[in-house]
Design an enzyme around this catalytic site. Sequence first.
Site, PDB file in Angstrom:
ATOM      1  CB  THR A  11       5.098  -5.972  -2.447  1.00  0.00           C
ATOM      2  OG1 THR A  11       5.350  -7.056  -3.341  1.00  0.00           O
ATOM      3  CG2 THR A  11       3.928  -6.325  -1.543  1.00  0.00           C
TER       4      THR A  11
ATOM      5  N   GLY B 250       7.516   9.690  -7.054  1.00  0.00           N
ATOM      6  CA  GLY B 250       7.029   8.300  -6.993  1.00  0.00           C
ATOM      7  C   GLY B 250       7.337   7.496  -8.235  1.00  0.00           C
TER       8      GLY B 250
ATOM      9  CE  LYS C 220       9.104  -0.999 -16.113  1.00  0.00           C
ATOM     10  NZ  LYS C 220       9.470   0.381 -15.827  1.00  0.00           N
TER      11      LYS C 220
ATOM     12  CG  PHE D 210      -2.218   0.776   0.971  1.00  0.00           C
ATOM     13  CD1 PHE D 210      -3.069   0.459  -0.075  1.00  0.00           C
ATOM     14  CD2 PHE D 210      -2.528   1.850   1.793  1.00  0.00           C
ATOM     15  CE1 PHE D 210      -4.229   1.195  -0.296  1.00  0.00           C
ATOM     16  CE2 PHE D 210      -3.674   2.595   1.589  1.00  0.00           C
ATOM     17  CZ  PHE D 210      -4.526   2.270   0.541  1.00  0.00           C
TER      18      PHE D 210
ATOM     19  CD  GLU E 239      11.113  -0.089  -9.297  1.00  0.00           C
ATOM     20  OE1 GLU E 239      10.801  -1.026  -8.564  1.00  0.00           O
ATOM     21  OE2 GLU E 239      10.303   0.462 -10.070  1.00  0.00           O
TER      22      GLU E 239
END
Length: 345
Positions: free
Chosen positions: A97, A207, A225, A9, A210
Site C-alpha cells: 500500500t 509509476g 530510506k 494492488f 509517490e
Amino acid sequence: MYKLALIGFGVVGQGFAELLRDKQSTLREAYGLEFQVVAVCDAQRGSVLDRQGLDLRELLAWVGEGKSLDQFPGEKHGLDALETIEVAGAEILFEATWTDIKTGEPGTSHIRKALAQGMHVVTTNKGPMALFAKELLQDAESRGLLLRYEGTVMSGTPVLNLLRHSLAGCCIEEMQGILNGTTNYILSQMAEGGSYEDALKAAQQLGYAEAVPDADVLGWDALAKVCILANTVFGAAIHPDPIALPCVGITGISVEDVARAKKAGKVYKLIGRVWREGNEVRVSVGPQELDKEDPLAGVNGAQNALKISTDVLGEVTIRGFGAGKTPTGYAMLVDFLDIHQSLSR
Ligand code: HSE
C-alpha cells in the site's frame, strides 16, 4: 504450496503479480517454489478472496481493463485489508500500500495484523519500516516469522540483501547515495533542458512518484530510506522527521541552477547520507553539486546508487533502478524466494 495475500494492488502490487504470473514455472522448476494467490485487496480497486486460488492471468487482465476486483469471480468480495488478512488463510502477506512517512499507516496495521495471525510478511512500504522497523522485526522474530523489506530502499536493486549477506563481515562506516528515483529522473530531465513540471508529470505516469509526490520532491522519501538504513544497518532509532532532521528536497533548484552547474562541469543530485559520528548515527538529505568524476554523477533517470564505505573492502558502490513497477515488484519476488529458502533450510 504457499498461500499468498496481496494487499495494495497498484503499480507495485501489479508488478509483483506479473512476475509471479510470468515466472511461475521457473520458480517451481529452479527452486521448488509453488504458490497460490488467495486474496487481493486494494483500497481503490476492491477486493476478492478465494481460498482455492485466483487465476493471476485473468485477474491482471481484469484489473488492466479497469474493472473492480469486487466483480472478479471468487468466494468473497468487499472485505477491507484487515478483514482480508484475517480470513484469507494465507501464509505470507505482500504489503504494497502507499507510504505515509508520518504515521506509517495503513501499512503498519496490516503488518502487525499479519504477524499476529502467524503470517510471514514482505513489504515495499517505507512508512512502517522507517518508523517501526525495530518493533516489527522483533515482533516477527519473537513469533518465529520472517519480515522482508528489500523493496523499501532502491526497489529491487539488492542493497539491503547486499548489506545483510555479502557485506555482513564488514564494518559499515558510511553510506551515501541517490535514493529517490522521481527526483533523480526530474533532475536528469532538467539537465537535458526539460522543465520541472513536465518531468514530474512523466515520473508520475511512469509509476516512480509517490501517491502524493510532495514526499519525493521535498526529500521525505529519501529521508525514509536513509532512516531505514540507519535503523536496520546501524541499529539506530532515528525518527524520519523532515523538520527535526536536515532534509532538503529539490523544489528550490531551478532550470537555471541546473544549467549553470552543467556549464561548470557539475551535476545536481539529491543525496541521502548515513554516517557514524562517535557513538551517534547521523542522517541527512539534500541536493549537492557533484563533480562529473563522482561515481554518483553519472547515475541518471530513475536509477539510484549507494556508495558504502567499509573497513575491509573500502568503497563498494551498487547502482540500479530505484523505482518503478517491475523493479519494485522484483523486490517482492526476491523476498518471497528468500523466505522460501530460509524456511526450506
Ligand atoms: N517514489 C519513490 C521514488 C518510489 O521515486 O524513489 C520508490 O521508493
